[in-house]
Motif scaffolding. Structure first.
Motif, short mmCIF file in Angstrom:
data_model
loop_
_atom_site.label_atom_id
_atom_site.label_comp_id
_atom_site.label_asym_id
_atom_site.label_seq_id
_atom_site.Cartn_x
_atom_site.Cartn_y
_atom_site.Cartn_z
N LEU A 88 0.86 -1.18 0.00
CA LEU A 88 0.00 0.00 0.00
C LEU A 88 0.90 1.23 0.00
O LEU A 88 1.87 1.27 0.75
N PRO A 89 0.62 2.20 -0.85
CA PRO A 89 1.51 3.36 -0.93
C PRO A 89 1.48 4.17 0.36
O PRO A 89 0.43 4.30 1.00
N VAL B 39 0.91 7.25 2.18
CA VAL B 39 0.27 8.53 1.85
C VAL B 39 0.02 9.37 3.09
O VAL B 39 -0.28 8.85 4.16
N LYS B 40 0.14 10.65 2.88
CA LYS B 40 -0.28 11.61 3.89
C LYS B 40 -1.80 11.51 3.92
O LYS B 40 -2.46 11.58 2.89
N LYS B 41 -2.36 11.32 5.11
CA LYS B 41 -3.82 11.15 5.15
C LYS B 41 -4.52 12.44 5.60
O LYS B 41 -4.01 13.16 6.45
N ALA B 42 -5.67 12.67 5.02
CA ALA B 42 -6.48 13.83 5.40
C ALA B 42 -6.92 13.68 6.86
O ALA B 42 -7.04 12.57 7.37
N GLU B 43 -7.16 14.81 7.52
CA GLU B 43 -7.73 14.77 8.86
C GLU B 43 -9.20 14.35 8.72
O GLU B 43 -9.96 15.02 8.00
N LEU B 44 -9.58 13.28 9.38
CA LEU B 44 -10.93 12.76 9.18
C LEU B 44 -11.96 13.46 10.06
O LEU B 44 -11.70 13.74 11.23
N ILE B 45 -13.08 13.78 9.47
CA ILE B 45 -14.20 14.36 10.21
C ILE B 45 -15.21 13.23 10.40
O ILE B 45 -15.67 12.63 9.43
#
Lengths: 313, 263
Positions: free
Chosen positions: B233-234, B236-242
């Motif tokens: 799996l690459p 990745v910087k993950k978005a802040e989850l809402i």
């Protein structure tokens, strides 16, 4: 290791990806660039700032790109230079002629490469499954690699020598260039919008576009889409965000049901604030978004619309 | 050879077109796809398979040309489990199918090689392939095949116009522009999605498909060009989850938009 980077130009401009190819070449070994066209002196000078050597291939018949003539003259140069590695941009032009070149040279090819390291031969990295999974491949040299835009931005300066390769096409083109067709101009220019509500395959049906339009209107923005939505005819072509559509940088980019294929991401990644809603927690869009919502857009969007309406009152 | 050329030219001028279309049975990347425990292959047990999306447009385009000018559409599939996709193409209106039961994975060279062998006795006017496969995203098989067969070619085609034995096409380039080029026949085109609106398969089509020929050809590739070292799996910087229920999510979103001065 000797690396030959094939530069690309269109409409009188050198593609910046050509410099990125040389950045990679300089990391691996000795860098040589080749630029093909009718008069390529201007491009050669730019390339020489990043390469050990720049080959010019000039002929009146090379004024417009032709895949068979490019492969013809490149094969002649490659026979002379004998590079271990040939780099081509993974563009509409490069991804078209590179596989043909590889067959004619009888060497392996890997496309859309984002990482290269020297091993016994080379180990190259690329994405599969539209960005969800990465694969490392071992490939022997000499070989052809097409390189993804943005993967090798950092590089060193050089003052390379410019040499006329003295190569001419050995035949006439099989494919005749007729001309360019300009993009259609629509009623809305999405590149000027401060707020974009963008929809992808997750919007499911043309009948759901008005939901996005209502949200866009409340936010003072416009609706745009990713490739599948445009392909399905749910939005006009001038609303397409991505490499083959428009590059946008709004203050807010709200991505609804967009998976985040590279071709789309390149069109919106520089937006000031990116919020993504997608059912698939592994969707690559969450790699570029600032805020993410893993869920159904049809649950979230109506709530958001209601709350925005309440504020407006 | 002369005779073969004559027949081909006569067909081209007379209008009738024989088109070979390459169709892949492929997992949908938006379904459940992952990496297998060996760290070198895909885990696709829960994935949804169908005809590769780009190939769907290619098959449709070939059938439309046949319906207009007459001729034949032959669909070629590579893979042990490609029957469903080939039957779907036959149900859409292709005339016959060739199946090559080889699982070549990511090695597009092998796929192109066995297709070149399978169609060497077919006297075609055009070959259509999808721009790329939705799973491997190589974008290679079509052009490799053009190279192996010495055919003129164009990729990412968005419009096709056949006239006087020549093919005028538009191909997609960057920034919404298109490039218009003309090719002689026989030639190979890779098709961009959105070129047409692919038809749905009808009950009548499915019935008819059962009577159409599906020939299986066992061909082994000669070369191996790439080797998988690992799949992963690459990073990745993950978005802040809402998170929360839809109402809570909407409230949090409003707060973010207010803070940024967007509302």
């Amino acid at each position: 290791m000797k690396v030959l980077a094939v530069a690309e130009h269109r409409f009188g401009n050198l593609n910046p990806l050509s410099i990125e190819l040389l950045n990679l070449a300089n990391k691996i070994g000795e860098s040589e660039a080749v630029v093909i066209g009718k008069d390529v002196s201007k491009f050669a000078s730019e390339l020489a700032k990043h390469a050990d050597k720049v080959w010019k291939i000039e002929d009146a018949s090379l004024e417009n790109y032709s895949p068979d003539l490019y492969v013809d003259v490149l094969s002649q140069l490659i026979a002379k230079v004998k590079p271990d590695l040939i780099l081509v941009g993974n563009t509409a032009m490069g991804s078209e002629f590179a596989p043909y070149l590889a067959v004619k040279l009888g060497v392996p090819i890997v496309t859309d490469v984002v990482g290269v390291s020297k091993a016994d031969g080379l180990v190259v990295s690329r994405y599969v499954m539209q960005g969800k999974i990465m694969v490392d491949l071992k490939v022997s040299t000499p070989c052809v690699l097409t390189i993804r835009q943005g993967a090798f931005k950092e590089g060193v300066k050089k003052t390379g020598q410019i040499v006329d390769a003295g190569i001419k096409p050995s035949k006439s083109a099989m494919r005749r260039f007729i001309g360019y067709v300009e993009p259609e101009v629509g009623e809305v220019d999405i590149t000027k919008a401060e707020v974009i509500v963008a929809v992808g395959r997750g919007i499911e049906d043309a009948a759901n576009i008005p939901l996005a339009e209502e949200l866009a209107k409340l936010l003072g923005g416009v609706v745009a889409g990713s490739r599948p939505v445009i392909d399905s005819g749910w939005l006009p072509k001038d609303r397409q965000v991505g490499i083959s559509g428009k590059i946008v940088k709004p203050k807010l980019y709200l991505a609804l049901g967009i998976s985040g294929a590279f071709q789309h991401v390149m069109g919106m990644k520089d937006s000031e604030l990116i919020i993504a809603v997608n059912k698939d927690s592994e969707a690559p869009i969450f790699g570029v978004a600032h805020y993410g919502i893993v869920g159904n857009l049809f649950d979230v969007v109506p709530e958001l619309i209601d709350k925005l309406k309440a504020i407006k009152k | 050879m002369e005779n073969f050329l004559f027949i081909r030219v006569a067909r081209a001028f007379g209008g009738e077109m024989k088109i070979i279309v390459l169709a892949k049975h492929a997992p949908d990347p938006q379904s459940e796809v992952g990496v297998a425990s060996d760290g070198k292959s895909l885990s696709l047990g829960a994935a949804v398979f169908d005809i590769n999306d780009w190939d769907r447009y290619a098959v449709e385009e070939a059938i439309r040309i046949k319906e207009k000018l007459g001729g034949e559409v032959v669909v070629v599939g590579v893979g042990k489990n490609c029957d469903d996709t080939l039957r779907k193409c036959l149900a859409m209106g292709a005339d016959r199918a060739i199946k090559i039961p080889l699982d070549a994975g990511i090695d597009a060279y092998q796929i192109a090689e066995v297709i070149a062998e399978a169609i060497k006795n077919e006297k075609f006017d055009m070959i259509f392939a999808g721009l790329m496969s939705q799973d491997m995203n190589n974008g290679l098989v079509g052009v490799l095949l053009a190279g192996m067969l010495n055919l003129p070619f164009a990729t990412a085609v968005t419009a096709i116009d056949i006239k006087d034995g020549k093919v005028k096409v538009k191909r997609e380039i960057e920034g919404g522009y298109q490039e218009e080029v003309e090719l002689p026949m026989p030639c190979l085109l890779t098709i961009q999605s959105g070129i047409n609106e692919p038809r749905y398969v009808s009950v009548m089509g499915i019935k008819k498909a059962k009577t159409k020929e599906m020939k299986e050809l066992n061909i082994s590739p000669k070369s191996k060009k790439v080797e998988v070292v690992k799949m992963y799996l690459p990073p990745v910087k993950k978005a802040e989850l809402i998170t929360g229920d839809p109402g809570q999510i909407a409230t949090k979103l409003i707060a973010i938009l207010k803070e940024r001065g967007l509302i």
